[in-house]
Motif scaffolding. Structure first.
Motif, PDB file in Angstrom:
ATOM      1  N   ARG A 136       0.845  -1.195   0.000  1.00  0.00           N
ATOM      2  CA  ARG A 136       0.000   0.000   0.000  1.00  0.00           C
ATOM      3  C   ARG A 136       0.879   1.243   0.000  1.00  0.00           C
ATOM      4  NH1 ARG A 136      -2.027   1.949   4.954  1.00  0.00           N
ATOM      5  NH2 ARG A 136       0.166   1.684   5.409  1.00  0.00           N
ATOM      6  N   ASP A 137       1.903   1.265   0.865  1.00  0.00           N
ATOM      7  CA  ASP A 137       2.808   2.414   0.935  1.00  0.00           C
ATOM      8  C   ASP A 137       3.506   2.642  -0.406  1.00  0.00           C
ATOM      9  OD1 ASP A 137       2.053   2.575   3.590  1.00  0.00           O
ATOM     10  OD2 ASP A 137       3.922   1.714   4.354  1.00  0.00           O
ATOM     11  N   PHE A 138       3.930   1.543  -1.045  1.00  0.00           N
ATOM     12  CA  PHE A 138       4.613   1.625  -2.326  1.00  0.00           C
ATOM     13  C   PHE A 138       3.682   2.168  -3.408  1.00  0.00           C
ATOM     14  CE2 PHE A 138       6.330  -0.614  -6.199  1.00  0.00           C
ATOM     15  CZ  PHE A 138       7.477   0.172  -6.317  1.00  0.00           C
ATOM     16  N   LEU A 139       2.448   1.729  -3.415  1.00  0.00           N
ATOM     17  CA  LEU A 139       1.467   2.195  -4.391  1.00  0.00           C
ATOM     18  C   LEU A 139       1.222   3.693  -4.230  1.00  0.00           C
ATOM     19  CD1 LEU A 139      -0.537   1.451  -6.653  1.00  0.00           C
ATOM     20  CD2 LEU A 139      -2.217   0.975  -4.862  1.00  0.00           C
ATOM     21  N   VAL A 140       1.042   4.132  -3.007  1.00  0.00           N
ATOM     22  CA  VAL A 140       0.824   5.553  -2.722  1.00  0.00           C
ATOM     23  C   VAL A 140       2.054   6.362  -3.134  1.00  0.00           C
ATOM     24  CG1 VAL A 140       0.475   7.234  -0.853  1.00  0.00           C
ATOM     25  CG2 VAL A 140      -0.886   5.131  -0.921  1.00  0.00           C
ATOM     26  N   GLN A 141       3.235   5.843  -2.834  1.00  0.00           N
ATOM     27  CA  GLN A 141       4.469   6.547  -3.198  1.00  0.00           C
ATOM     28  C   GLN A 141       4.645   6.616  -4.708  1.00  0.00           C
ATOM     29  OE1 GLN A 141       6.435   8.225  -0.942  1.00  0.00           O
ATOM     30  NE2 GLN A 141       7.240   9.088  -2.826  1.00  0.00           N
ATOM     31  N   GLN A 142       4.329   5.540  -5.416  1.00  0.00           N
ATOM     32  CA  GLN A 142       4.421   5.560  -6.876  1.00  0.00           C
ATOM     33  C   GLN A 142       3.525   6.647  -7.456  1.00  0.00           C
ATOM     34  OE1 GLN A 142       3.723   1.459  -8.341  1.00  0.00           O
ATOM     35  NE2 GLN A 142       5.641   1.731  -9.421  1.00  0.00           N
ATOM     36  N   ALA A 143       2.333   6.789  -6.912  1.00  0.00           N
ATOM     37  CA  ALA A 143       1.412   7.820  -7.395  1.00  0.00           C
ATOM     38  C   ALA A 143       2.027   9.206  -7.207  1.00  0.00           C
ATOM     39  CB  ALA A 143       0.079   7.715  -6.675  1.00  0.00           C
ATOM     40  N   LYS A 144       2.663   9.435  -6.067  1.00  0.00           N
ATOM     41  CA  LYS A 144       3.302  10.728  -5.813  1.00  0.00           C
ATOM     42  C   LYS A 144       4.495  10.935  -6.741  1.00  0.00           C
ATOM     43  CE  LYS A 144       2.037  10.956  -0.941  1.00  0.00           C
ATOM     44  NZ  LYS A 144       2.530  10.803   0.427  1.00  0.00           N
ATOM     45  N   ASP A 145       5.326   9.907  -6.901  1.00  0.00           N
ATOM     46  CA  ASP A 145       6.532  10.009  -7.718  1.00  0.00           C
ATOM     47  C   ASP A 145       6.218  10.277  -9.179  1.00  0.00           C
ATOM     48  OD1 ASP A 145       8.001   9.513  -5.459  1.00  0.00           O
ATOM     49  OD2 ASP A 145       8.503   7.442  -5.988  1.00  0.00           O
ATOM     50  N   LYS A 146       5.125   9.729  -9.652  1.00  0.00           N
ATOM     51  CA  LYS A 146       4.770   9.883 -11.067  1.00  0.00           C
ATOM     52  C   LYS A 146       3.886  11.101 -11.311  1.00  0.00           C
ATOM     53  CE  LYS A 146       5.413   5.086 -12.298  1.00  0.00           C
ATOM     54  NZ  LYS A 146       6.268   5.058 -13.468  1.00  0.00           N
ATOM     55  N   SER A 147       3.685  11.896 -10.281  1.00  0.00           N
ATOM     56  CA  SER A 147       2.888  13.118 -10.386  1.00  0.00           C
ATOM     57  C   SER A 147       1.520  12.867 -11.012  1.00  0.00           C
ATOM     58  CB  SER A 147       3.647  14.176 -11.192  1.00  0.00           C
ATOM     59  OG  SER A 147       4.846  14.493 -10.552  1.00  0.00           O
ATOM     60  N   ASN A 148       0.906  11.784 -10.629  1.00  0.00           N
ATOM     61  CA  ASN A 148      -0.441  11.488 -11.103  1.00  0.00           C
ATOM     62  C   ASN A 148      -1.451  12.113 -10.162  1.00  0.00           C
ATOM     63  OD1 ASN A 148      -0.371   9.552 -13.459  1.00  0.00           O
ATOM     64  ND2 ASN A 148       1.093   8.616 -12.057  1.00  0.00           N
ATOM     65  N   ASP A 149      -2.595  12.415 -10.694  1.00  0.00           N
ATOM     66  CA  ASP A 149      -3.663  12.988  -9.884  1.00  0.00           C
ATOM     67  C   ASP A 149      -4.524  11.840  -9.365  1.00  0.00           C
ATOM     68  OD1 ASP A 149      -5.139  14.881  -8.656  1.00  0.00           O
ATOM     69  OD2 ASP A 149      -6.172  15.559 -10.464  1.00  0.00           O
ATOM     70  N   VAL A 150      -3.914  10.999  -8.538  1.00  0.00           N
ATOM     71  CA  VAL A 150      -4.565   9.796  -8.024  1.00  0.00           C
ATOM     72  C   VAL A 150      -4.708   9.958  -6.520  1.00  0.00           C
ATOM     73  CG1 VAL A 150      -4.348   7.307  -7.749  1.00  0.00           C
ATOM     74  CG2 VAL A 150      -3.527   8.384  -9.832  1.00  0.00           C
ATOM     75  N   GLU A 151      -5.862   9.573  -6.012  1.00  0.00           N
ATOM     76  CA  GLU A 151      -6.077   9.639  -4.570  1.00  0.00           C
ATOM     77  C   GLU A 151      -6.482   8.262  -4.073  1.00  0.00           C
ATOM     78  OE1 GLU A 151      -8.667  12.084  -1.246  1.00  0.00           O
ATOM     79  OE2 GLU A 151      -9.023  12.440  -3.370  1.00  0.00           O
ATOM     80  N   PHE A 152      -5.700   7.724  -3.148  1.00  0.00           N
ATOM     81  CA  PHE A 152      -5.998   6.433  -2.563  1.00  0.00           C
ATOM     82  C   PHE A 152      -6.438   6.630  -1.120  1.00  0.00           C
ATOM     83  CE2 PHE A 152      -2.676   5.284  -5.714  1.00  0.00           C
ATOM     84  CZ  PHE A 152      -3.456   4.471  -6.515  1.00  0.00           C
ATOM     85  N   ILE A 153      -7.418   5.826  -0.693  1.00  0.00           N
ATOM     86  CA  ILE A 153      -7.908   5.889   0.682  1.00  0.00           C
ATOM     87  C   ILE A 153      -7.826   4.491   1.273  1.00  0.00           C
ATOM     88  CG2 ILE A 153      -9.951   6.255   2.132  1.00  0.00           C
ATOM     89  CD1 ILE A 153     -10.886   8.310   0.097  1.00  0.00           C
ATOM     90  N   ASP A 154      -7.272   4.387   2.444  1.00  0.00           N
ATOM     91  CA  ASP A 154      -7.348   3.109   3.140  1.00  0.00           C
ATOM     92  C   ASP A 154      -7.754   3.378   4.576  1.00  0.00           C
ATOM     93  OD1 ASP A 154      -4.986   2.410   5.199  1.00  0.00           O
ATOM     94  OD2 ASP A 154      -4.189   3.717   3.644  1.00  0.00           O
ATOM     95  N   TYR A 155      -8.378   2.405   5.175  1.00  0.00           N
ATOM     96  CA  TYR A 155      -8.746   2.515   6.579  1.00  0.00           C
ATOM     97  C   TYR A 155      -8.218   1.258   7.254  1.00  0.00           C
ATOM     98  CZ  TYR A 155     -11.185   3.688  10.788  1.00  0.00           C
ATOM     99  OH  TYR A 155     -11.448   3.999  12.082  1.00  0.00           O
ATOM    100  N   SER A 156      -6.965   1.307   7.625  1.00  0.00           N
ATOM    101  CA  SER A 156      -6.303   0.138   8.179  1.00  0.00           C
ATOM    102  C   SER A 156      -6.929  -0.286   9.500  1.00  0.00           C
ATOM    103  CB  SER A 156      -4.827   0.450   8.407  1.00  0.00           C
ATOM    104  OG  SER A 156      -4.245   0.901   7.219  1.00  0.00           O
TER     105      SER A 156
END
Length: 126
Positions: A17-37
């Protein structure tokens, strides 16, 4: 802008999950992920809060790891996503392994980890 996605995962796979969120930030995508651990016991207040989080998204991404198939929380999140008639797909989190698909996710797409493919799938939710 890609739609919001709820991320469902087994706690031992929080690195994915952390890697997916970081990839979105690194690639400057307008993606928003929500998790409720699940930090507290799996109880009705968690379900209520989780139900509300899922409702604010277009769908759920299930991160499929070694023990995901037996996670009560993930199985509940899959069922809640279907109950809300939201979209869903799974991602095999290990490139060299194919893990068992949790009940309820079979019949939905389960893809290999490829960020561009993930973004294309999310864009189809618009």
């Amino acid at each position: 802008m890609s739609p919001r996605a709820f991320i469902s995962f087994e706690m031992e796979d929080s690195w994915a999950r952390d890697f997916l969120v970081q990839q979105a930030k690194d690639k400057s995508n307008d993606v928003e992920f929500i998790d409720y651990s699940v930090k507290d016991p799996f109880d009705s207040s968690w379900k209520t809060q989780c139900r509300e989080k899922i409702a604010r998204t277009k769908g759920t991404i299930v991160l499929v790891g070694k023990t995901t198939y037996k996670s009560d929380a993930v199985i509940w999140e899959i069922e809640e996503t279907k109950r809300q008639a939201h979209r869903m797909f799974g991602i095999q989190i290990n490139s060299n392994d194919t893990h068992r698909i949790p009940d309820g996710l079979s019949g939905f797409d389960v893809i290999r980890w490829n960020f561009d493919h993930i973004i294309r799938k999310l864009s189809a939710w618009e």
